[in-house]
Design a protein around this motif. Structure first.
Motif: not given
Length: 181
Positions: A60-62, A69-71, A82-85
């Motif tokens: 949950g935390t990580t 961070a990804l968003d 989307v494909a990169s994520k």
């Protein structure tokens, strides 16, 4: 009404709410694995506690920080985004997550560095490859359609089923695997 309360609490305490939903997802996955997949004669409550605490303390935390961070780095829902994520999640985060998962379960079961490395060596590839079947399509939907604040709830919903596989794999003895080779 429950949904509104969940969202209100999520806005006030996002880390806590995501940790708690991960606790529920990992606990439920292990309960299902022990009762319906492995059909154990004696229920292992300590194992369920280990799985649930991994969800609470680690997943949950990580997940909160990683997906945030990804968003932040790749905002939006364009197909290339989307494909990169999905690619970043599966190529980088997936193996890191697997190492954290096997390390945590082995350490909380009394294993040391040697046992942790043996478990990772024995099962990480299987976990990563098994993940691709579930998480590539699931994260394509996730990153394209799910609002960022709801990502971990969505993941934990899918994760309950996936955790049956992870629970079985994570709690299988390394010696058993080597005998079958």
């Amino acid at each position: 009404m429950v949904w509104a309360a969940y969202n209100k609490l999520l806005a006030k305490q996002p880390l806590l709410v995501k940790a708690c939903t991960s606790f529920v997802g990992f606990t439920a996955g292990d309960v299902l694995a022990q009762n319906f997949v492995e059909k154990k004669d004696k229920y292992d409550y300590a194992r369920t506690l280990r799985m649930g605490s991994f969800g609470l303390l680690i997943h949950g935390t990580t997940g909160h920080y990683f997906y945030g961070a990804l968003d932040g780095a790749l905002p939006g829902t364009a197909p290339v985004t989307v494909a990169s994520k999905v690619l970043i999640d599966q190529v980088f985060w997936n193996p890191i997550f697997g190492c954290m998962f096997f390390s945590y379960l082995t350490a909380t079961s009394g294993g040391g560095p040697t046992e942790i490395m043996a478990k990772i060596k024995a099962d990480l590839q299987t976990a990563v490859m098994g993940s691709w079947a579930v998480w590539v399509p699931a994260h394509t939907v996730n990153f394209a359609f799910i609002p960022p604040a709801q990502r971990l709830l969505y993941i934990n919903t899918i994760q309950i089923g996936y955790n049956i596989f992870l629970s079985f794999l994570g709690n299988k003895d390394v010696e058993e695997e080597e005998k079958t080779k």
